[in-house]
Design an enzyme around this catalytic site. Structure first.
Site, PDB file in Angstrom:
ATOM      1  N   ARG A  28       0.841  -1.189   0.000  1.00  0.00           N
ATOM      2  CA  ARG A  28       0.000   0.000   0.000  1.00  0.00           C
ATOM      3  C   ARG A  28       0.879   1.242   0.000  1.00  0.00           C
ATOM      4  O   ARG A  28       1.705   1.419   0.908  1.00  0.00           O
ATOM      5  CB  ARG A  28      -0.895  -0.018   1.232  1.00  0.00           C
ATOM      6  CG  ARG A  28      -2.073   0.940   1.089  1.00  0.00           C
ATOM      7  CD  ARG A  28      -3.126   0.605   2.088  1.00  0.00           C
ATOM      8  NE  ARG A  28      -2.667   0.962   3.420  1.00  0.00           N
ATOM      9  CZ  ARG A  28      -3.432   1.538   4.337  1.00  0.00           C
ATOM     10  NH1 ARG A  28      -4.677   1.792   4.056  1.00  0.00           N
ATOM     11  NH2 ARG A  28      -2.962   1.828   5.516  1.00  0.00           N
ATOM     12  N   THR A  75      -0.801   7.655  -1.325  1.00  0.00           N
ATOM     13  CA  THR A  75      -2.076   7.554  -2.061  1.00  0.00           C
ATOM     14  C   THR A  75      -3.009   6.526  -1.428  1.00  0.00           C
ATOM     15  O   THR A  75      -4.203   6.510  -1.737  1.00  0.00           O
ATOM     16  CB  THR A  75      -1.826   7.117  -3.519  1.00  0.00           C
ATOM     17  OG1 THR A  75      -1.275   5.787  -3.491  1.00  0.00           O
ATOM     18  CG2 THR A  75      -0.868   8.046  -4.229  1.00  0.00           C
ATOM     19  N   ASP A 126      -3.014 -10.257  12.967  1.00  0.00           N
ATOM     20  CA  ASP A 126      -2.333 -10.218  11.668  1.00  0.00           C
ATOM     21  C   ASP A 126      -2.035 -11.653  11.226  1.00  0.00           C
ATOM     22  O   ASP A 126      -1.224 -12.352  11.842  1.00  0.00           O
ATOM     23  CB  ASP A 126      -1.026  -9.422  11.788  1.00  0.00           C
ATOM     24  CG  ASP A 126      -0.395  -9.201  10.427  1.00  0.00           C
ATOM     25  OD1 ASP A 126      -0.305  -8.050   9.982  1.00  0.00           O
ATOM     26  OD2 ASP A 126       0.014 -10.213   9.788  1.00  0.00           O
ATOM     27  N   ASP A 181       1.689 -12.446  10.406  1.00  0.00           N
ATOM     28  CA  ASP A 181       2.518 -12.537  11.609  1.00  0.00           C
ATOM     29  C   ASP A 181       2.240 -13.815  12.378  1.00  0.00           C
ATOM     30  O   ASP A 181       3.144 -14.467  12.884  1.00  0.00           O
ATOM     31  CB  ASP A 181       2.262 -11.330  12.528  1.00  0.00           C
ATOM     32  CG  ASP A 181       2.979 -10.086  12.040  1.00  0.00           C
ATOM     33  OD1 ASP A 181       3.868 -10.208  11.168  1.00  0.00           O
ATOM     34  OD2 ASP A 181       2.638  -8.985  12.523  1.00  0.00           O
TER      35      ASP A 181
HETATM   36  N1  URA Z   1      -4.875  -8.474   7.501  1.00  0.00           N
HETATM   37  C1  URA Z   1      -4.668  -9.237   8.601  1.00  0.00           C
HETATM   38  O1  URA Z   1      -3.705  -9.989   8.669  1.00  0.00           O
HETATM   39  N2  URA Z   1      -5.538  -9.137   9.614  1.00  0.00           N
HETATM   40  C2  URA Z   1      -6.615  -8.335   9.589  1.00  0.00           C
HETATM   41  O2  URA Z   1      -7.379  -8.323  10.552  1.00  0.00           O
HETATM   42  C3  URA Z   1      -6.812  -7.558   8.436  1.00  0.00           C
HETATM   43  C4  URA Z   1      -5.935  -7.635   7.408  1.00  0.00           C
END
Ligand code: URA
Length: 210
Positions: free
Chosen positions: A105, A109, A201, A204
């Site tokens: 990202r 922008t 995430d 992660d």
């Molecule tokens: N990406 C992720 O890994 N977790 C989220 O909650 C949203 C996007």
């Protein structure tokens, strides 16, 4: 697949998903559960694949036996978290072709920018299944599907573990022809784009990074 959104409510999927959501679940267990769920979701997303018959011989007699028809399907992983879904699916569909889409990202922008794109040939003749565990804002998913359509793909399905209503709406607006299959439609996004209640995430958690 006719519905735009399919939530797969199978008890095994829902139980495994609960274990994945828990914050104290270890990386190893998270990864294993993701592998298992991806195979159950793969079963759902590949329903109604075109079939043919093949003349075979069993030890007792000949028969016309069912077999998959057409080109091998293409699994497209959205880097990097898509790879967690990809591994399990490849165990179930070992002859599938595989592609990768990398997007980041742009902080100014806020638009997705492509940094990697490699997909199989003959995309127009394959069922293309895009895999990404988290359908959050839907911006990167919609951009990835744009790129796949530019490469010729016509029959595309999107497979994720969790979807936010915002992401589903974004995909429906940008790509109403792309059915979404997910294990859960969660409540909403938080202010930084994480799915609630979610699982944190996904990248992660599956790779043990922070
Ligand atoms: N990406 C992720 O890994 N977790 C989220 O909650 C949203 C996007």
């Amino acid at each position: 697949m006719t519905q735009h959104l399919t939530v797969v409510n199978h008890p095994l999927i829902q139980h495994k998903l609960t274990l994945m959501r828990e914050k104290d679940t270890s990386t190893a267990v998270f990864r294993q559960l993701l592998r298992e769920i991806s195979q159950l979701l793969a079963y759902e997303v590949t329903d109604q694949l075109p079939m043919t018959t093949r003349r075979i011989e069993t030890p007792l007699q000949e028969m016309d036996a069912p077999a998959l028809d057409g080109r091998k399907l293409a699994l497209i992983s959205i880097l990097r978290a898509g790879n967690g879904l990809l591994d399990g699916m490849l165990e179930l569909i070992p002859s599938a072709r595989v592609g990768f889409v990398g997007l980041y990202r742009d902080e100014e922008t806020l638009k997705p920018v492509q940094y990697y794109f490699k997909v199989p040939d003959h995309m127009d003749e394959r069922l293309v299944i895009v895999v990404d565990p988290m359908l959050a804002t839907g911006n990167s998913s919609a951009a990835a599907v744009d790129l796949l359509k530019q490469s010729g793909a016509k029959d595309i399905r999107f497979l994720c573990l969790l979807a936010a209503p915002e992401g589903v709406a974004r995909m429906k607006e940008a790509h109403p022809d792309v059915p979404i299959v997910t294990a859960s439609l969660d409540e909403k996004l938080n202010e930084v784009g994480y799915i609630l209640p979610g699982l944190g995430d996904a990248g992660d958690r599956m790779f043990g990074t922070k």
